[in-house]
Design a protein around this motif. Structure first.
Motif, PDB file in Angstrom:
ATOM      1  N   LEU A   6      -5.669  -1.981  -7.967  1.00  0.00           N
ATOM      2  CA  LEU A   6      -4.586  -2.437  -7.113  1.00  0.00           C
ATOM      3  C   LEU A   6      -5.188  -2.746  -5.743  1.00  0.00           C
ATOM      4  N   SER A  29      -7.912  -6.079 -14.626  1.00  0.00           N
ATOM      5  CA  SER A  29      -6.721  -6.609 -13.980  1.00  0.00           C
ATOM      6  C   SER A  29      -6.714  -6.308 -12.494  1.00  0.00           C
ATOM      7  N   TRP A  31      -3.926  -6.047  -9.200  1.00  0.00           N
ATOM      8  CA  TRP A  31      -2.503  -5.831  -8.976  1.00  0.00           C
ATOM      9  C   TRP A  31      -2.199  -5.884  -7.487  1.00  0.00           C
ATOM     10  N   GLY A  57      -1.274  -9.199 -11.575  1.00  0.00           N
ATOM     11  CA  GLY A  57       0.103  -8.743 -11.687  1.00  0.00           C
ATOM     12  C   GLY A  57       0.624  -8.129 -10.405  1.00  0.00           C
ATOM     13  N   THR A  58       1.941  -8.002 -10.318  1.00  0.00           N
ATOM     14  CA  THR A  58       2.566  -7.323  -9.180  1.00  0.00           C
ATOM     15  C   THR A  58       2.924  -5.909  -9.598  1.00  0.00           C
ATOM     16  N   SER A  59       2.664  -4.981  -8.694  1.00  0.00           N
ATOM     17  CA  SER A  59       2.939  -3.582  -9.020  1.00  0.00           C
ATOM     18  C   SER A  59       3.334  -2.817  -7.743  1.00  0.00           C
ATOM     19  N   GLN A 213       0.142   3.434 -12.181  1.00  0.00           N
ATOM     20  CA  GLN A 213      -0.711   3.500 -11.009  1.00  0.00           C
ATOM     21  C   GLN A 213      -1.288   4.918 -10.916  1.00  0.00           C
ATOM     22  N   GLN A 305      -3.861   1.399 -13.211  1.00  0.00           N
ATOM     23  CA  GLN A 305      -4.102   0.632 -11.989  1.00  0.00           C
ATOM     24  C   GLN A 305      -4.618   1.598 -10.921  1.00  0.00           C
TER      25      GLN A 305
END
Length: 334
Positions: A6, A29, A31, A57-59, A213, A305
């Motif tokens: 992230l 990935s 984020w 991606g959004t997190s 997360q 994440q």
């Protein structure tokens, strides 16, 4: 289990450097977060544009900070840039954030979340012609809602803490996103069973995916890494809305002490008060130690994440930690 990073940097240019380095290293990935000084969808589009392989991606994206149409349109644009690599993670945010930041009265959060996800999905999947959606809270109508270019599918993952939101994730979304201080034990005994049962009752065609997360702090000085992780755990433990992450109300005295320290603006005292919580709610230490501690999430998560502490941490320290987290994630995924 796959491991992503992230990207926390407030400076978007710095975040792009992190994204490129992570993608080149083979990280699964990348984020992005949404906050008063960060736009998750803009960041996701930017990271998609400067990377080639990593999922972006959004997190998470707060679902009520924007209209359903604005969210769906942005998600379709990001997916076009990403070429199918984009995942939309959404959450309700806290009542205070909704009222004070977005001017939104979050009454009935779980059913409203379910309806909004359904509307965003319907907008994304609509091919052309008239569009109408009439729900309990949402009403949208177009004489023509046409797309010259077919929208690529966008998976939607829902974040949640309480039982109602876990049901929403299982019933309505493609999967679930765990909170940064959700322990592996909470995910195993509370979140996973509830989400899976909700998906079963809804007769979902595909089983839900589980993302979470995890606060991750890397430093050769283990005490430093632990203190930063504890401060971040403490920061989130102050929020009453996250009490369900402590089923049976364990560590109540510690959380009261954390809240007193937070109100006093003493980050070091927050970290000290949260020290008893950090072992099960974060990973910390050297690169090797962090990678080993991640193994406890293997039975409960498809994707982890790695979440760099930011409470009381300087931008330079965040950047250094992210470089180490890229190493952790790349080694794990290789």
């Amino acid at each position: 289990m796959k491991v992503g990073v992230l990207v926390m940097d407030e400076d978007l240019t710095a975040g792009c450097h992190v994204a490129r380095a992570a993608d080149a290293a083979g990280v699964h990935s990348l984020w992005t977060i949404d906050y008063y000084n960060r736009n998750s969808l803009v960041r996701a589009a930017t990271f998609a544009a400067v990377t080639e392989s990593a999922v972006v991606g959004t997190s998470v994206t707060p679902l009520f900070a924007r209209s359903a149409l604005a969210t769906a349109t942005a998600a379709a644009d990001v997916q076009a840039v990403a070429g199918g690599r984009f995942a939309l993670g959404v959450g309700s945010s806290t009542r205070r954030m909704n009222s004070d930041w977005y001017g939104f009265d979050l009454a009935h959060p779980a059913p409203r979340m379910s309806e909004r996800i359904g509307l965003v999905r319907a907008l994304l999947e609509h091919g052309g012609g008239p569009f109408s959606f009439e729900g309990r809270w949402e009403s949208v109508s177009f004489a023509h809602l046409d797309h010259a270019v077919k929208t690529l599918p966008v998976p939607i993952y829902a974040a949640g803490v309480g039982e109602g939101m876990l049901d929403v994730a299982g019933r309505t979304a493609d999967g679930f996103v765990g909170h940064p201080i959700a322990s592996a034990a909470y995910l195993k005994t509370v979140a996973r069973p509830r989400v899976i049962e909700a998906a079963r009752r809804a007769a979902r065609a595909e089983p839900p995916r589980f993302l979470t997360q995890v606060i991750a702090s890397v430093d050769e000085d283990r005490a430093v890494a632990r203190r930063r992780a504890a401060a971040q755990v403490g920061f989130y433990a102050t929020v009453k809305g996250y009490d369900p992450l402590f089923p049976g109300d364990p560590r109540h005295a510690e959380r009261d002490e954390i809240r007193r320290a937070f109100r006093a603006g003493d980050a070091r005292a927050v970290a000290a008060a949260a020290d008893g919580l950090v072992d099960e709610r974060a990973v910390f230490g050297t690169v090797t130690e962090v990678a080993e501690q991640l193994r406890r999430y293997e039975p409960v998560a498809d994707v982890v994440q790695l979440y760099s502490p930011h409470f009381g941490v300087s931008p330079d320290e965040i950047a250094a930690n992210e470089r180490s987290l890229i190493e952790v994630a790349a080694c794990w995924n290789s």
